[in-house]
Structure formats: structure tokens, C-alpha cells
Motif scaffolding. Structure first.
Motif, PDB file in Angstrom:
ATOM      1  N   LEU A  73      14.500  14.109  25.623  1.00 45.78           N
ATOM      2  CA  LEU A  73      15.401  14.024  26.794  1.00 45.78           C
ATOM      3  C   LEU A  73      16.759  13.940  26.163  1.00 45.78           C
ATOM      4  O   LEU A  73      17.958  14.530  26.892  1.00 45.78           O
ATOM      5  N   SER A  96      14.340  11.991  44.040  1.00 45.60           N
ATOM      6  CA  SER A  96      14.278  10.469  43.574  1.00 45.60           C
ATOM      7  C   SER A  96      14.246  10.611  41.997  1.00 45.60           C
ATOM      8  O   SER A  96      14.954   9.882  41.053  1.00 45.60           O
ATOM      9  N   GLY A  97      13.165  11.325  41.277  1.00 41.80           N
ATOM     10  CA  GLY A  97      12.990  11.443  40.110  1.00 41.80           C
ATOM     11  C   GLY A  97      14.032  11.989  39.055  1.00 41.80           C
ATOM     12  O   GLY A  97      14.527  11.464  38.002  1.00 41.80           O
ATOM     13  N   LYS A  99      17.084  12.563  40.040  1.00 50.79           N
ATOM     14  CA  LYS A  99      18.371  11.666  40.161  1.00 50.79           C
ATOM     15  C   LYS A  99      18.310  10.441  39.178  1.00 50.79           C
ATOM     16  O   LYS A  99      19.189  10.107  38.228  1.00 50.79           O
ATOM     17  N   ALA A 100      16.968   9.854  38.934  1.00 53.49           N
ATOM     18  CA  ALA A 100      17.077   8.493  38.203  1.00 53.49           C
ATOM     19  C   ALA A 100      16.961   8.933  36.546  1.00 53.49           C
ATOM     20  O   ALA A 100      17.600   8.309  35.779  1.00 53.49           O
ATOM     21  N   LEU A 101      16.137  10.157  36.452  1.00 51.88           N
ATOM     22  CA  LEU A 101      16.291  10.661  35.081  1.00 51.88           C
ATOM     23  C   LEU A 101      17.713  11.237  34.615  1.00 51.88           C
ATOM     24  O   LEU A 101      17.890  10.678  33.524  1.00 51.88           O
ATOM     25  N   ALA A 103      20.550  10.031  35.981  1.00 54.41           N
ATOM     26  CA  ALA A 103      21.234   8.641  35.905  1.00 54.41           C
ATOM     27  C   ALA A 103      21.048   7.887  34.454  1.00 54.41           C
ATOM     28  O   ALA A 103      21.955   7.504  33.990  1.00 54.41           O
ATOM     29  N   ALA A 104      20.008   7.615  34.086  1.00 55.48           N
ATOM     30  CA  ALA A 104      19.699   6.928  33.083  1.00 55.48           C
ATOM     31  C   ALA A 104      20.178   7.406  31.721  1.00 55.48           C
ATOM     32  O   ALA A 104      20.334   6.779  30.976  1.00 55.48           O
ATOM     33  N   ARG A 105      20.286   8.729  31.930  1.00 54.41           N
ATOM     34  CA  ARG A 105      21.017   9.288  30.422  1.00 54.41           C
ATOM     35  C   ARG A 105      22.337   9.800  30.816  1.00 54.41           C
ATOM     36  O   ARG A 105      22.959  10.675  29.997  1.00 54.41           O
ATOM     37  N   ARG A 106      22.828   9.498  31.821  1.00 56.12           N
ATOM     38  CA  ARG A 106      24.265   9.834  32.389  1.00 56.12           C
ATOM     39  C   ARG A 106      24.440  11.260  32.205  1.00 56.12           C
ATOM     40  O   ARG A 106      25.437  11.808  31.806  1.00 56.12           O
ATOM     41  N   TYR A 322      27.651  12.443  36.592  1.00 59.24           N
ATOM     42  CA  TYR A 322      27.265  10.943  36.851  1.00 59.24           C
ATOM     43  C   TYR A 322      28.567  10.463  37.340  1.00 59.24           C
ATOM     44  O   TYR A 322      29.627  10.490  36.658  1.00 59.24           O
ATOM     45  N   LEU A 326      24.333   9.795  42.854  1.00 60.91           N
ATOM     46  CA  LEU A 326      23.352   8.653  43.075  1.00 60.91           C
ATOM     47  C   LEU A 326      23.057   8.608  44.363  1.00 60.91           C
ATOM     48  O   LEU A 326      21.861   8.300  44.853  1.00 60.91           O
ATOM     49  N   GLY A 327      23.893   8.781  45.375  1.00 60.70           N
ATOM     50  CA  GLY A 327      23.442   8.637  46.990  1.00 60.70           C
ATOM     51  C   GLY A 327      22.869   9.914  47.441  1.00 60.70           C
ATOM     52  O   GLY A 327      22.518   9.938  48.743  1.00 60.70           O
ATOM     53  N   TRP A 328      22.379  10.925  46.725  1.00 62.30           N
ATOM     54  CA  TRP A 328      21.849  12.139  47.066  1.00 62.30           C
ATOM     55  C   TRP A 328      20.580  11.945  47.935  1.00 62.30           C
ATOM     56  O   TRP A 328      19.834  11.236  47.518  1.00 62.30           O
ATOM     57  N   ASP A 329      20.448  12.695  49.053  1.00 64.74           N
ATOM     58  CA  ASP A 329      19.306  12.627  49.942  1.00 64.74           C
ATOM     59  C   ASP A 329      18.681  14.096  49.568  1.00 64.74           C
ATOM     60  O   ASP A 329      19.331  15.046  48.883  1.00 64.74           O
TER      61      ASP A 329
END
Ligand SMILES: [Zn+2]
Lengths: 332, 247
Positions: A73, A96-97, A99-101, A103-106, A322, A326-329
Motif C-alpha cells: 500500500l 466505503s472501503g 475512502k477508508a483505505l 484516508a488512512a494512507r492520506r 485528502y 471523506l463525506g462522499w456517498d
């Protein structure tokens, strides 16, 4: 900013859980975990079943894509994800997945339109195609004729007014007791049949516009089947499949031919799951040869839904840095 | 000692709220419960990740997060999946172990705190839609007595007698219940001899500190082991008929 460098992409808009790693036009990994067997018994995609499988498979599929590409990653420069259109519950798992991946790696994240992805499959190796070209995307979810002048967009010049081509094939296969997915099943059965055995409506193929319609064809098949009865259908299954396939291919290629003649197109790209159909490929090749246009057949693994095409589209799309995403749907 | 202690991040999206908290050594550093605006759908997809990032920031950044607790339901299928896909992917991206948190047990901790009586049975009841509830019975400390179940609220009394066994039969007082299903099916709970907290009582909603408490004590492991608790098989025909394609 554009998504650049090594891109990790996720696609979960329908019933395949997909992750891919792409570097420029080169596909380093393209993992698809098909759920077809789970949906086969219903003769179609069940959204809740699809969403459940996506959740189970998402992280393992991402791991597999990274492993296959031989990157961690930490070596990913940007991410991409399909935001729509598609099944809302299925899309949300991937969004969701991703966005989280990211965000966690900026990492920056590009939200990709699924159809733009199908178009962008043509930009990938082998034999990347450069705009301008005409693109026919026919699958279980869509039937689209696109004028592609640039890398970052397309103009829809024709689309289905009702069922998608692949959906029509699925329904016909179900009616004829041929299994799911319908395209390959119909093609197999059609090999032993006569395409002219049954007369099915060709009104839409003669229609001067570029839009498609397959529901009338399906209704006509229902009537033929009713006339023949169960035993008759069993006996004439190959002829019914061949006639139905010929009508679908006939309509797709009639519109392609008309679109080609309506402009100066040096090339045609054939994509989507239905593009794997042999008679469709043969007819399209003949049409292109007559007009001196190049025909690009998108590789089978890039034809059906996949994440490499989403990464390919992201190369030419704006990526959100980033923390903007974060708020994407999912996009509905 | 507390300087090296790692933070516990916990999240849940199985109820209508987005619930996120971060704790260190049992002390809450930040907690939030974001409800949908009146008449709007839940904000799982739009509010969850931003709130998680704010919580992580409040705790000193990702390098200080030692584990991630993820609500596993039962609850809203879509919310559940958003929460688990988010939590698992964060854990995957940061190489952090994850813990599954049973949503109804976290809710029961709030009921137990409200009851303040270690012998009082606590019944967590969430609205399961389609006129059903998700229910799970706990003792006065919030420890589960039954597993989670999905049932017709009219059957709550029978289910309690059956699944709750002697714990229910021998109790001096009726179980105390809370949750979205308890508010909605108060009458059915009355008939089942269950006391329900007043509408508007905070114990009807999941609290981040109870998620963190369970996340801190649970066994942390690979994020891929975190699985949702649906309690219902997909009703294929029903879903096929109202295919919710967004195009
Ligand atoms: Zn597609």
C-alpha cells in the motif's frame, strides 16, 4: 489534481468484487471475484446477495491485487473507486472501503463513473486506443454507443430505451432454460441452430435513431415459446437461441454501422460483457473493414466489469486530495 | 505509563446513528453520536469517516491507535456494511488489529448503567424493519444471557421465557429495555412484561463509550474476521422484484 503514478482501484457496482493496480496504461494486477454462481439460481443479480458478497470479498480482493502487482500500500500513489451508477448497496461497500483505505494512507481518491470506466478500458494495454473513436459498450447492465473525442469524457449518442443487451440475453436464456449468465449460454446453444429459423422483430434496427430497444424482442420470444409449448421449445432450442442472438447482434451492429457513417471515425472499440460474443465480433469486424476503420476488441478480462478500467479512467480524471472525499456517498 | 498506552478507536453504523469514540486507558478522548436530520436517511456514508478522522486526530494521530472496534450488528444492513467496510479497510491500511463489537450488547451497557442495579435484566431491542425487532437479553452487568434474535414483537414474551430461562423466571423485577425497537414497540413490550425507558431517554441510543469499553476488552485480531450479524437470509425474490438499480 490528476490521479497519477501507481493507482489502486476498486469496483463493486454490480455483482463482481474487483480490485486492480495500474501504472500508466500497464495493468499490474486485475482481480475479479465473480459472484455469478451465487446469482445463477435466481437468473439475475439479487442486490442484497451482491452487497453481502462484496463485503466478504472486498479486503481479500484488495490484498490479492496488491500481492499480484508485487506492491505494498505504501507504493500506491492514488486510489480510484466507482461511485455510480449501479446497485446502491453494492456501490457503498466499495466506496466505503476505498475512502477508508485512501484516508488512512492520506492518498488522493478519484470517484469514477462506471460507464467512463468501460470507455477507458480501451486506453489500457495491450494496444491502447487513442481518441477519437466510437465505443460500443454492451453488457448485462448497459448498452451504450459513445463518441469518444477525449480521454476524460464521452458523448452518449445511443443507448437502450429499456433492457440492456446482456439483460435481454439473460432473460432469453432463462426462458429457454439455458442458464445464467445468458450471453455465453445463448451463444453456445446457437451454434447448432439457424439464425433465420424464427422471424423476430427488427423494427428497432430499422429505426433511424441510434438508440436501442430489446424488450420487444424478448416479448416476441415469449410468444414463440408459448406457441411451441415446452416440448417444442426443447426441440427447437438451438434455433430459438440462434434467432434471438441474430436479432440482438443485428440491432447492435446496425446502429454501430449508422453511427460510423454519420462521422469520420478512424476506429471503433467494442467493450462490455456482450463484446465477447463471437458473431458480434465478426459482424463488427466486417463493418469496420468495409470502412477502413480500425476495430479494437477490448481484452475479455477488461470487457466484463473490472477495476483496471476504473483506474484507467482515473488517470484522466480529477482526484480529490485528502480529506475532501471523506463525506462522499455513492452517486445515484 | 499512560504516555505509551495505545488508543482504542470504536465505531458503529448499525443503528440510525453514526457512533464513533476514542479512548485511552478507559478515559474518553472524544465521542460523537450523529443522528440523521429529521426525515432524512442515516448519515453513515457521509459522516462516519470524517468523524473517525476527527477522533483519531483528537487521540494524537493514527500511530497512537492500537486497535479498532467495529460494530457488527444486528442492525440496518446498509449501515452495517458501511461501518464494517470502513473499519476493516482502516485496519488493513494501518496494520491495526480489529475487534468485533456486538451492537446490542453495547446498547445493553447503556441500559445497565441506567438501571444501576446489578440484578436487573437488560433487554436491548432494535427496530429490524418489516415489523420485526432485533432483541438480546443481558444481565445487570451487560453480559449477554441470550444471543441476538430477530422476531415478531408480539412473540417477545414467549421468546424471553424460552431463551431467558431461569434468569427471567427467577428475576424479582421485569427486564428493563431500550433501543429504537423498544420505543416503537412499547405496547408489545408492556404485554411481554418488560419495562421500557421513557421515550427520549439517552439509553435508547448507542453510546461511544460503551463501544470503546467492549473494544478494549474484546479479543483483537485480523480485520477479515470481523463479520456482520444479519440474522436474516436475503429474501431473494423480494429483492429481485424491487431491484434498486440507481440509474
Ligand atoms: Zn459494467
Amino acid at each position: 489534481m490528476k490521479a497519477a503514478g501507481v493507482i489502486l482501484a476498486i469496483e463493486t457496482s454490480c455483482d463482481d468484487t474487483c480490485a486492480a493496480v495500474v501504472d500508466g496504461p500497464r495493468v499490474l494486477a486485475n482481480v475479479v471475484s465473480s459472484q455469478a454462481e451465487f446469482h445463477a439460481s435466481y437468473g439475475g443479480v439479487v442486490p442484497e446477495v451482491a452487497s453481502r458478497h462484496h463485503l466478504e470479498l472486498l479486503n481479500p480482493v484488495v490484498d490479492a491485487a496488491l500481492a499480484q502487482a508485487g506492491v505494498g500500500l505504501g507504493e500506491i500513489d492514488s486510489m480510484a473507486v466507482t461511485r455510480g451508477p449501479g446497485l446502491i448497496g453494492a456501490l457503498l461497500v466499495g466506496v466505503s472501503g476505498a475512502k477508508a483505505l485512501a484516508a488512512a494512507r492520506r492518498l488522493p481518491l478519484a470517484g469514477v463513473d462506471h460507464l467512463q470506466g468501460h470507455v477507458a478500458a480501451s486506453f489500457l494495454e495491450p494496444d491502447p486506443l487513442e481518441p477519437p473513436f466510437l465505443c460500443l459498450v454492451a453488457s448485462g447492465g448497459h448498452t451504450l454507443l459513445a463518441a469518444v473525442e477525449d480521454h476524460d469524457g464521452f458523448e452518449t449518442i445511443g443507448q437502450t430505451l429499456d433492457d440492456a443487451a446482456g439483460e435481454a440475453l439473460d432473460k432469453a436464456a432463462r426462458l429457454l432454460g439455458l442458464g445464467f449468465p445468458g450471453g455465453p449460454a445463448i451463444e453456445r446453444a446457437a451454434r447448432d441452430g439457424y439464425p433465420e429459423a424464427f422471424e423476430l422483430p427488427v423494427a428497432m434496427a430499422r429505426d433511424p435513431g441510434l438508440d436501442f430497444s430489446f424488450s420487444g424482442l424478448k416479448t416476441a420470444l415469449v410468444y414463440r415459446a408459448r406457441e411451441l409449448g415446452d416440448a417444442g421449445v426443447a426441440e427447437r432450442r438451438a434455433d430459438l437461441a440462434a434467432s434471438f442472438q441474430a436479432a440482438v447482434v443485428g440491432q447492435l451492429t446496425a446502429k454501430l454501422e449508422r453511427a460510423l457513417d454519420g462521422g469520420e471515425w478512424p476506429a471503433v472499440s467494442l467493450g462490455g460483457g456482450v463484446a465477447a460474443n463471437g458473431p458480434l465480433r465478426e459482424r463488427a469486424a466486417a463493418i469496420c473493414a468495409e470502412r477502413g476503420a480500425r476495430l479494437k476488441l477490448v481484452a475479455p478480462e477488461l470487457c466484463t466489469d473490472n477495476a483496471a478500467m476504473i483506474a484507467s479512467a482515473a488517470r484522466f480524471a480529477e482526484a480529490a486530495p485528502y480529506p475532501e472525499y471523506l463525506g462522499w456517498d455513492a452517486r445515484t | 505509563m499512560s504516555g505509551s498506552e495505545r488508543n482504542v478507536l470504536a465505531l458503529d453504523a448499525a443503528t440510525d446513528d453514526v457512533v464513533v469514540g476514542i479512548a485511552r486507558g478507559g478515559r474518553m478522548l472524544r465521542e460523537a453520536s450523529i443522528a440523521p436530520s429529521a426525515g432524512e436517511r442515516p448519515r453513515h456514508s457521509t459522516a462516519l469517516l470524517a468523524e473517525i478522522e476527527a477522533a483519531v486526530e483528537a487521540g494524537g494521530g493514527w500511530s497512537r491507535v492500537g486497535r479498532i472496534g467495529i460494530g457488527i450488528g444486528p442492525g440496518s444492513y446498509t449501515g452495517l456494511r458501511i461501518g464494517i467496510a470502513t473499519g476493516r479497510s482502516l485496519a488493513q491500511a494501518r496494520g491495526i488489529p480489529a475487534v468485533g463489537i456486538p451492537t446490542l450488547t453495547a446498547l445493553a451497557l447503556g441500559i445497565a448503567a441506567r438501571a444501576g442495579d446489578p440484578s436487573r435484566l437488560c433487554l436491548a431491542v432494535a427496530d429490524a424493519r418489516r415489523a420485526e425487532v432485533f432483541a438480546q437479553l443481558h444481565d445487570g452487568s451487560g453480559a449477554p444471557i441470550t444471543g441476538p434474535a430477530v422476531l415478531d414483537p408480539a412473540r417477545l414474551g414467549d421468546w424471553l421465557a424460552d431463551a431467558g430461562g431461569s434468569a427471567v423466571a427467577d428475576a424479582d423485577e421485569p427486564p428493563l429495555s431500550a433501543g429504537s425497537g423498544a420505543v416503537r414497540f412499547r405496547r408489545e413490550l408492556d404485554a411481554a412484561r418488560v419495562e421500557t425507558l421513557a421515550d427520549g431517554d439517552p439509553a435508547h441510543r448507542l453510546a461511544a463509550r460503551h463501544l470503546c469499553l467492549l473494544a478494549a476488552s474484546g479479543e483483537a485480531g485480523s480485520p477479515e474476521r470481523i463479520l456482520p450479524v444479519y440474522l436474516r437470509e436475503p429474501d431473494a425474490r423480494r429483492w429481485l422484484e424491487r431491484d434498486n438499480r440507481t440509474t
